[in-house]
Scaffold this motif. Structure first.
Motif, PDB file in Angstrom:
ATOM      1  N   ASP A 180       0.688  -1.497  -0.310  1.00  0.00           N
ATOM      2  CA  ASP A 180       0.344  -0.502   0.238  1.00  0.00           C
ATOM      3  C   ASP A 180       0.398   1.534   0.236  1.00  0.00           C
ATOM      4  N   GLU A 181       2.269   1.041  -0.398  1.00  0.00           N
ATOM      5  CA  GLU A 181       2.860   2.384  -0.413  1.00  0.00           C
ATOM      6  C   GLU A 181       2.708   4.019  -1.382  1.00  0.00           C
ATOM      7  N   ALA A 182       2.247   3.211  -3.145  1.00  0.00           N
ATOM      8  CA  ALA A 182       1.459   4.248  -3.518  1.00  0.00           C
ATOM      9  C   ALA A 182      -0.090   3.737  -3.688  1.00  0.00           C
ATOM     10  N   GLY A 183      -0.495   3.571  -2.737  1.00  0.00           N
ATOM     11  CA  GLY A 183      -1.972   3.480  -2.328  1.00  0.00           C
ATOM     12  C   GLY A 183      -2.867   2.611  -1.506  1.00  0.00           C
ATOM     13  N   PRO A 184      -3.967   3.290  -0.547  1.00  0.00           N
ATOM     14  CA  PRO A 184      -4.894   2.077   0.161  1.00  0.00           C
ATOM     15  C   PRO A 184      -4.867   0.876  -0.752  1.00  0.00           C
ATOM     16  N   VAL A 185      -5.321  -0.462   0.196  1.00  0.00           N
ATOM     17  CA  VAL A 185      -5.468  -1.669   0.379  1.00  0.00           C
ATOM     18  C   VAL A 185      -6.580  -1.828   0.950  1.00  0.00           C
ATOM     19  N   LEU A 186      -7.432  -2.298   0.012  1.00  0.00           N
ATOM     20  CA  LEU A 186      -8.928  -2.634   1.208  1.00  0.00           C
ATOM     21  C   LEU A 186      -9.585  -4.008   0.864  1.00  0.00           C
ATOM     22  N   ILE A 187      -9.413  -4.746   1.976  1.00  0.00           N
ATOM     23  CA  ILE A 187      -9.920  -6.454   1.735  1.00  0.00           C
ATOM     24  C   ILE A 187     -11.461  -6.315   2.238  1.00  0.00           C
ATOM     25  N   ALA A 188     -12.112  -6.705   1.541  1.00  0.00           N
ATOM     26  CA  ALA A 188     -14.069  -6.698   2.621  1.00  0.00           C
ATOM     27  C   ALA A 188     -14.216  -8.004   2.866  1.00  0.00           C
ATOM     28  N   ASP A 189     -14.643  -8.365   3.869  1.00  0.00           N
ATOM     29  CA  ASP A 189     -15.437  -9.295   4.318  1.00  0.00           C
ATOM     30  C   ASP A 189     -15.286 -10.807   3.767  1.00  0.00           C
ATOM     31  N   GLY A 190     -14.424 -11.704   4.167  1.00  0.00           N
ATOM     32  CA  GLY A 190     -14.753 -12.748   3.247  1.00  0.00           C
ATOM     33  C   GLY A 190     -14.092 -13.403   2.127  1.00  0.00           C
ATOM     34  N   ALA A 191     -13.589 -12.071   2.092  1.00  0.00           N
ATOM     35  CA  ALA A 191     -12.254 -11.796   1.478  1.00  0.00           C
ATOM     36  C   ALA A 191     -11.371 -13.012   1.107  1.00  0.00           C
ATOM     37  N   GLN A 192     -11.172 -13.706   0.305  1.00  0.00           N
ATOM     38  CA  GLN A 192     -10.094 -15.073   0.364  1.00  0.00           C
ATOM     39  C   GLN A 192      -8.689 -14.950  -0.745  1.00  0.00           C
ATOM     40  N   ILE A 193      -7.093 -14.365   0.155  1.00  0.00           N
ATOM     41  CA  ILE A 193      -6.154 -14.007  -0.619  1.00  0.00           C
ATOM     42  C   ILE A 193      -5.401 -15.287  -0.910  1.00  0.00           C
ATOM     43  N   LYS A 194      -5.228 -15.754  -1.667  1.00  0.00           N
ATOM     44  CA  LYS A 194      -4.481 -17.077  -1.912  1.00  0.00           C
ATOM     45  C   LYS A 194      -2.802 -16.805  -1.627  1.00  0.00           C
TER      46      LYS A 194
END
Length: 417
Positions: free
Chosen positions: A255-269
């Motif tokens: 998130d150095e260049a901008g925000p990262v938003l990860i919502a409920d129940g998301a899966q990041i493998k």
């Protein structure tokens, strides 16, 4: 500071918004996790608005949209007013006339992050006791817009697309108006520019002021304008990961260049890289070794392994895997087979031109991939040329090369034809 009612203009055909002009008005398009109009309503609440009148067409005047807005628990009194026929902005305003006394605000549903601008309009009116207050921004192409004639902070006239402009101050589409404007509109014939005609008459006979917009207000004439809105929506956010999101330890969240938003129940493998600004919606799945960069992946999307999504928008329910998707927008429930490649630049790096309503339109950008409508199906190993538009429910067989504009409900089986 006085509370003024807000009129939101969310009717019209949206014909230039192809191929995303399906289902409902573009103001209800879901981006970064919520319909655009919700962001405006939130801004209105911050600005002290208490009553909101939303002008909608017949298809938007339904319980689904009303219950959708109620689910956000606004402290606003929200009323829907139906415009049966798309007779323009002036007619839409007149439909709310019986509900408006004195002064009121007018906005489009895609005027996101606008609380400061709304407050500036109200403040200017209270300081000057002006009948109306407009917003102007400077432009190098005054012949394309409605142009303000000004004397200091007073507006003396509004001229639509002047051939010999004497000003370069463009009228922006966020207004503080009064019932006098509605009285004048009532006596004009319905026409494409009767709103501008009435506004010009108000300026000729009343004290109308203007303030300079600190930034260009969002526009949403064409589908690709959503990219700029995505950037604006994410610009004032802070990085956030829901406690119910599942993020692999090997994933990289940059998130150095901008925000990262990860919502409920998301899966990041495993071994996923997400570079901000970016949004990952509820219950979305990002598969192993994929990269998401400066994009919005909405709820219930599936991005399979080894996929790169760059400066793109994936609408709810999209599935894609082992593909390259750049400067593109995939409409809701679009299904993409393995091997999609979206070409997003011309060889000469000039702006991409797009065919909309049988007219070739300069998109204004040199990075433009693919835009699909709703429930499009792309077979494996499909390649798309810059500026490709694909209508709703199109089926594309494997190994096709797509370019230009493809009509809804088409079957593409012979090399893009």
């Amino acid at each position: 500071m006085n509370s003024l009612p807000l009129v939101i203009l969310a009717a019209g055909k949206n014909s230039r918004f192809f191929p995303l002009n399906y289902g409902t008005h573009k103001g209800f398009f879901e981006l970064c996790g919520e319909p655009l109009i919700v962001n405006l309503l939130r801004s209105a609440e911050i600005a002290g608005v208490e009553k909101v009148f939303i002008i909608v067409s017949s298809k938007e005047n339904n319980e689904n949209n009303q219950s959708l807005l109620r689910s956000f628990n606004f402290k606003l009194e929200i009323s829907f007013i139906e415009q049966v026929s798309p007779l323009g902005m002036g007619n839409a305003l007149l439909l709310a006339k019986d509900h408006l006394q004195g002064r009121f605000l007018v906005a489009s549903p895609y005027h996101v992050n606008s609380s400061t601008t709304l407050l500036d309009l109200i403040r200017k009116q209270e300081e000057t006791s002006a009948e109306c207050v407009l917003i102007g921004t400077h432009t190098q192409n005054p012949e394309r817009y409605g142009i303000l004639q000004t004397a200091a902070d007073k507006v003396t006239g509004v001229i639509e697309k002047p051939q010999k402009p004497i000003s370069k101050i463009k009228l922006s589409s966020l207004y503080l108006l009064s019932s006098k404007m509605l009285d004048i509109l009532s006596n004009l014939e319905v026409s494409e520019y009767n709103f501008e005609t009435a506004l010009n008459k108000v300026c000729e006979t009343n004290d109308v002021r203007w303030i300079e917009g600190l930034y260009e207000l969002p526009t949403l004439k064409y589908a690709w304008d959503l990219h700029a809105l995505k950037t604006k929506l994410l610009s004032n956010k802070k990085s956030y990961s829901s406690p119910t999101a599942q993020i692999a330890k090997t994933a990289i969240i940059d998130d150095e260049a901008g925000p990262v938003l990860i919502a409920d129940g998301a899966q990041i493998k495993d071994f996923v890289t997400i570079v901000g600004p970016a949004f990952i919606g509820e219950n979305a799945l990002i598969g192993n070794y994929s990269m998401i960069r400066e994009s919005s992946v909405e709820r219930n999307c599936i991005v399979g392994a080894y996929t790169e999504i760059v400066r793109s928008i994936l609408s709810p329910g999209v599935s894609i895997h082992q593909s390259y998707c750049a400067d593109s927008i995939l409409g809701s429930k679009t299904k993409v087979g393995a091997g999609l490649v979206t070409a997003n630049k011309r060889l000469d790096r000039r702006n991409v031109k797009v065919k909309v309503k049988n007219e070739l339109v300069d998109s204004g950008v040199n990075g433009f991939g693919l835009i699909t409508g709703e429930s499009v199906q792309l077979g494996i190993s499909v390649a798309t040329m810059p500026g490709t538009l694909v209508g709703n429910h199109v089926q594309v067989f494997p190994n096709q090369e797509l370019s230009h504009t493809i009509d809804p409900n088409s079957l593409v089986i012979n090399n893009g034809k």
